[in-house]
Design an enzyme around this catalytic site. Sequence first.
Site, PDB file in Angstrom:
ATOM      1  N   GLU A  10       0.702   2.186   7.917  1.00  0.00           N
ATOM      2  CA  GLU A  10       1.087   0.945   7.251  1.00  0.00           C
ATOM      3  C   GLU A  10       1.436  -0.168   8.241  1.00  0.00           C
ATOM      4  O   GLU A  10       1.077  -1.322   8.036  1.00  0.00           O
ATOM      5  CB  GLU A  10       2.301   1.198   6.347  1.00  0.00           C
ATOM      6  CG  GLU A  10       2.010   2.051   5.128  1.00  0.00           C
ATOM      7  CD  GLU A  10       1.335   1.264   4.017  1.00  0.00           C
ATOM      8  OE1 GLU A  10       1.913   0.271   3.565  1.00  0.00           O
ATOM      9  OE2 GLU A  10       0.220   1.643   3.626  1.00  0.00           O
ATOM     10  N   ASP A  26      -5.242 -10.142  -0.618  1.00  0.00           N
ATOM     11  CA  ASP A  26      -5.995  -8.964  -1.042  1.00  0.00           C
ATOM     12  C   ASP A  26      -5.990  -8.775  -2.548  1.00  0.00           C
ATOM     13  O   ASP A  26      -6.331  -7.710  -3.056  1.00  0.00           O
ATOM     14  CB  ASP A  26      -5.431  -7.702  -0.371  1.00  0.00           C
ATOM     15  CG  ASP A  26      -3.981  -7.422  -0.751  1.00  0.00           C
ATOM     16  OD1 ASP A  26      -3.385  -8.257  -1.458  1.00  0.00           O
ATOM     17  OD2 ASP A  26      -3.449  -6.381  -0.344  1.00  0.00           O
ATOM     18  N   THR A  31       2.852  -8.843  -0.332  1.00  0.00           N
ATOM     19  CA  THR A  31       3.060  -7.419  -0.040  1.00  0.00           C
ATOM     20  C   THR A  31       4.300  -7.318   0.826  1.00  0.00           C
ATOM     21  O   THR A  31       4.426  -8.031   1.821  1.00  0.00           O
ATOM     22  CB  THR A  31       1.843  -6.830   0.713  1.00  0.00           C
ATOM     23  OG1 THR A  31       0.678  -6.950  -0.111  1.00  0.00           O
ATOM     24  CG2 THR A  31       2.071  -5.376   1.055  1.00  0.00           C
TER      25      THR A  31
END
Length: 312
Positions: A10, A26, A31
């Site tokens: 990650e 995305d 995020t």
Amino acid sequence: LALQVTNVYENGDTAFHYEYCEDLKDGRGFTAGIAGFCSGTSDAWEVIQLYHTLTGGKDDMSQFDATMAKYAESGSDSTSGLSNYCEVWKKLGTGDAKFRQAQDTIRDKMYFAPAMAQAKTLGLKTSIAQAQLYDTAIEHGAGDDADGLISLIKRTNEKVTADVAGTSNSTLNVNGHKIDEIAWLNLFLVVRTDDLEHPREKENQGGNYWAQTTYRVKSYQYAIQQKEYKWGTSVKILDNDGKPITVKCSTSPANKKNKRATKPCRKSTKPKDPKPKETKPKETKPKEPKSKDPMSKDPKSKSHKSMSAEDN
């Protein structure tokens, strides 16, 4: 240790980046946090709601409630109405223990616990297989949509058509056949690679993002080659550039404020009932995230949008 391994994929390091936040473009909005909680799906909103419960009501995140509730319901990737969202997230992630607790709890509830429940159902006993299900849940979501963890397990089981022996000392019963656990895991990794390269869900097909993350699978395939089946306090994997590294379970004194950080590593990870832990994950001293490609966090399936994990 499984959590730290996923952190490598990650973030490029083993630390728990509670403060992380950015718009990856995305299709999932912002995020953020230790599990890539997204404003365009339900998990970031779950974190915020739990944080409100822990703070007793109004807090710095309250200003985003109406917008976050709307985007969680619609799945919109819009960031309109969230102009200072990342600034607030970073501030709370850096120094607010309750905000970190909320992230830990939702990560466990929506991803770790469901993955371990699936591992228990399958009868997985090796650390590497259990950890792989968790990593898959983080990226693909733990649900039963076409790209979710449950669907990948189903497609893997469909490939089991005969008995398969092995050396893992763990045998699964699938479709009336006895298959070695590592042999099953190898099949699962093939299925996951195919899904990353050819996502079934339309929302996961944009930008070819998922195809850029097959290094996660290759890392586990390397660990299998090294016969890293049962994990103690360390494990050999590949980093995001394909270089061998050893991930060591962190018990750094610098992380004493985080209970999970000082809890001794288990000799092996046995499946447990899906139940969020009250203690926090082991972590290393936070440092700036780094990645090998333009996407510093992996996009995940929207399967977790409708996921309602059990909190036994």
